[in-house]
Design an enzyme around this catalytic site. Structure first.
Site, PDB file in Angstrom:
ATOM      1  N   ARG A  71       0.814  -1.227   0.000  1.00  0.00           N
ATOM      2  CA  ARG A  71       0.000   0.000   0.000  1.00  0.00           C
ATOM      3  C   ARG A  71       0.844   1.272   0.000  1.00  0.00           C
ATOM      4  O   ARG A  71       1.876   1.332   0.664  1.00  0.00           O
ATOM      5  CB  ARG A  71      -0.919  -0.023   1.220  1.00  0.00           C
ATOM      6  CG  ARG A  71      -1.993  -1.084   1.077  1.00  0.00           C
ATOM      7  CD  ARG A  71      -2.757  -1.348   2.349  1.00  0.00           C
ATOM      8  NE  ARG A  71      -3.838  -2.300   2.103  1.00  0.00           N
ATOM      9  CZ  ARG A  71      -3.689  -3.631   2.084  1.00  0.00           C
ATOM     10  NH1 ARG A  71      -2.512  -4.174   2.313  1.00  0.00           N
ATOM     11  NH2 ARG A  71      -4.724  -4.421   1.835  1.00  0.00           N
ATOM     12  N   HIS A  95      -0.848  -2.542  -4.651  1.00  0.00           N
ATOM     13  CA  HIS A  95      -0.288  -3.473  -5.628  1.00  0.00           C
ATOM     14  C   HIS A  95      -0.210  -2.909  -7.052  1.00  0.00           C
ATOM     15  O   HIS A  95      -0.508  -3.600  -8.031  1.00  0.00           O
ATOM     16  CB  HIS A  95      -1.115  -4.764  -5.648  1.00  0.00           C
ATOM     17  CG  HIS A  95      -0.941  -5.625  -4.409  1.00  0.00           C
ATOM     18  ND1 HIS A  95       0.125  -5.523  -3.567  1.00  0.00           N
ATOM     19  CD2 HIS A  95      -1.723  -6.618  -3.904  1.00  0.00           C
ATOM     20  CE1 HIS A  95       0.002  -6.410  -2.581  1.00  0.00           C
ATOM     21  NE2 HIS A  95      -1.108  -7.081  -2.747  1.00  0.00           N
ATOM     22  N   HIS A 169       3.253 -13.195  -5.646  1.00  0.00           N
ATOM     23  CA  HIS A 169       2.124 -13.324  -4.716  1.00  0.00           C
ATOM     24  C   HIS A 169       1.550 -14.748  -4.712  1.00  0.00           C
ATOM     25  O   HIS A 169       0.335 -14.933  -4.705  1.00  0.00           O
ATOM     26  CB  HIS A 169       1.051 -12.295  -5.090  1.00  0.00           C
ATOM     27  CG  HIS A 169       0.176 -11.879  -3.961  1.00  0.00           C
ATOM     28  ND1 HIS A 169      -0.703 -12.738  -3.338  1.00  0.00           N
ATOM     29  CD2 HIS A 169       0.053 -10.696  -3.329  1.00  0.00           C
ATOM     30  CE1 HIS A 169      -1.342 -12.088  -2.395  1.00  0.00           C
ATOM     31  NE2 HIS A 169      -0.905 -10.845  -2.360  1.00  0.00           N
ATOM     32  N   TYR A 171       0.320 -18.293  -3.296  1.00  0.00           N
ATOM     33  CA  TYR A 171      -0.278 -18.792  -2.053  1.00  0.00           C
ATOM     34  C   TYR A 171       0.150 -20.246  -1.896  1.00  0.00           C
ATOM     35  O   TYR A 171      -0.108 -21.070  -2.772  1.00  0.00           O
ATOM     36  CB  TYR A 171      -1.804 -18.767  -2.144  1.00  0.00           C
ATOM     37  CG  TYR A 171      -2.457 -17.407  -2.186  1.00  0.00           C
ATOM     38  CD1 TYR A 171      -2.381 -16.593  -3.325  1.00  0.00           C
ATOM     39  CD2 TYR A 171      -3.204 -16.944  -1.107  1.00  0.00           C
ATOM     40  CE1 TYR A 171      -3.010 -15.366  -3.367  1.00  0.00           C
ATOM     41  CE2 TYR A 171      -3.847 -15.714  -1.147  1.00  0.00           C
ATOM     42  CZ  TYR A 171      -3.743 -14.930  -2.273  1.00  0.00           C
ATOM     43  OH  TYR A 171      -4.371 -13.712  -2.326  1.00  0.00           O
ATOM     44  N   GLU A 292       5.368 -12.711   0.760  1.00  0.00           N
ATOM     45  CA  GLU A 292       5.664 -11.674  -0.232  1.00  0.00           C
ATOM     46  C   GLU A 292       6.927 -10.940   0.209  1.00  0.00           C
ATOM     47  O   GLU A 292       6.859  -9.999   0.996  1.00  0.00           O
ATOM     48  CB  GLU A 292       4.495 -10.716  -0.346  1.00  0.00           C
ATOM     49  CG  GLU A 292       3.168 -11.383  -0.656  1.00  0.00           C
ATOM     50  CD  GLU A 292       1.991 -10.482  -0.318  1.00  0.00           C
ATOM     51  OE1 GLU A 292       2.006  -9.298  -0.679  1.00  0.00           O
ATOM     52  OE2 GLU A 292       1.046 -10.964   0.332  1.00  0.00           O
TER      53      GLU A 292
HETATM   54  C1  FUC Z   1      -1.706  -9.015   0.353  1.00  0.00           C
HETATM   55  C2  FUC Z   1      -2.352  -8.195   1.396  1.00  0.00           C
HETATM   56  C3  FUC Z   1      -3.546  -7.490   1.029  1.00  0.00           C
HETATM   57  C4  FUC Z   1      -4.409  -8.037  -0.069  1.00  0.00           C
HETATM   58  C5  FUC Z   1      -3.676  -8.894  -1.074  1.00  0.00           C
HETATM   59  C6  FUC Z   1      -4.501  -9.828  -1.874  1.00  0.00           C
HETATM   60  O1  FUC Z   1      -0.582  -8.431  -0.161  1.00  0.00           O
HETATM   61  O2  FUC Z   1      -1.466  -7.332   2.065  1.00  0.00           O
HETATM   62  O3  FUC Z   1      -4.316  -7.151   2.169  1.00  0.00           O
HETATM   63  O4  FUC Z   1      -5.547  -8.573   0.394  1.00  0.00           O
HETATM   64  O5  FUC Z   1      -2.536  -9.466  -0.670  1.00  0.00           O
END
Ligand code: FUC
Length: 333
Positions: A71, A95, A169, A171, A292
């Site tokens: 952010r 992002h 990003h 998961y 991240e």
């Molecule tokens: C992460 C978080 C955010 C967001 C995103 C999908 O980086 O810091 O809150 O929801 O991913």
């Protein structure tokens, strides 16, 4: 045009990357019985990442995030005496904006199969793209090491000073389904950034021991109550950043980086009623966890945070290694 590249090393590790968002779509690693487990959450096909029913959820599944991951307060920053305004939602820029690097078609510029297979993708983000100055040339390399590690390496150069923070990003769920609640998590950090109600850093740095976010010693992810983690941990003892272990599959993952911080994010639930995941996988509460690795969010507006400015002639780098091994029955130290 959509392109998908598959890589496999000689030790049973496989990945799929697509050029839309330079996205890591899947990553298969062997479990303790040498069966393949996809440990990265993805969608069934590359085209599914373009679907508005996926995009409306802003999940950034496996995406390359930029120009600035995390952010930026009030959607603006000053650089060299000039004021830049960025796209903003609910008072923050997140992002890289509406059309960030996760929504761009990157170019596959080189693929190498065989030992230590790798793929390199590149993107030109033009001057004032999403409000950021400078023509920025970005590259990412995904490489499978024969030691069963995934190396993700971002580099960038610019023709005008700009601010920059790139990360992947993905998961992770080391069971390949269900929940990560029972995974063991270790975070090699004793400090985290204080966040305001918009999740923007206030500028203050807290001791983890003052919070319930102390994962210096391995603990179950479920130790975190409420809605989970979405926090910025300061990394000072590098390169070991964090580790994750599943006793169910015996898969152990170590995250290594020299970045200043790691944002660790555990979503509470995925929108499973609306989305199909790769392998028709069913997830549960706390379905996955993101590591991240990056600079501090809002560093462009906080002079005491690590430098986030890239100038002509300099090269930005972010190298992160996700190292996999298996353990039989005890918790790995
Ligand atoms: C992460 C978080 C955010 C967001 C995103 C999908 O980086 O810091 O809150 O929801 O991913």
């Amino acid at each position: 045009m959509m392109e998908v590249v598959k890589l496999a090393n000689s030790k049973g590790m496989e990945l799929e990357v697509c050029n839309y968002g330079a996205t890591l779509m899947s990553l298969s690693v062997p479990n303790r019985n040498k069966e393949q487990v996809n440990v990265v959450v993805g969608l069934p096909e590359a085209e599914d990442y373009l679907d508005p029913r996926y995009q409306m959820h802003n999940l950034y599944l496996g995406s390359s995030v930029g120009r600035y991951a995390g952010r930026i307060s009030n959607g603006s920053f000053q650089l060299e005496g000039k004021y830049y305004t960025l796209e903003m939602e609910k008072g923050v820029h997140l992002h890289g904006g509406q059309n960030g690097f996760d929504k761009k078609f990157w170019e596959v510029i080189a693929t190498k199969q065989g030992r230590n297979p790798r793929v390199e993708l590149s993107l030109l983000s033009k001057d004032m793209d999403e409000g950021y100055p400078g023509n920025l040339r970005v590259s990412v390399v995904y490489e499978l090491l024969e030691s069963n590690a995934l190396r993700i390496y971002y580099t960038a150069t610019t023709d005008r000073p700009t601010v920059l923070n790139l990360t992947n990003h993905a998961y992770y769920n080391l069971n390949g389904a269900g929940s990560v609640s029972e995974h063991y998590l270790q975070i090699n950090s004793s400090k985290l950034l204080e966040l305001d109600d918009k999740k923007v850093p206030t500028g203050k740095i807290l001791e983890c021991s003052q919070t319930h976010y102390d994962f210096l010693k391995k603990a179950h992810v479920k130790k975190i109550k409420n809605s989970g983690l979405d926090d910025v941990f300061v990394l000072s003892q590098k390169p070991f950043c964090a580790s994750l272990t599943s006793m169910q599959t015996g898969i152990h993952m170590k995250v290594l980086t020299r970045q200043p911080a790691v944002v660790i994010y555990t979503p509470y639930l995925f929108p499973e009623m609306e989305l199909d995941f790769k392998g028709s996988t069913a997830y549960g509460l706390f379905p996955a966890i993101c590591f991240e690795t990056q600079n501090f969010p809002d560093a462009p507006n906080k002079s005491h945070f690590p430098n986030s400015v890239l100038r002509p002639g300099e090269t930005y780098t972010n190298e992160t290694v996700f190292d996999f091994s298996t353990c039989m029955d005890t918790v790995r130290q």
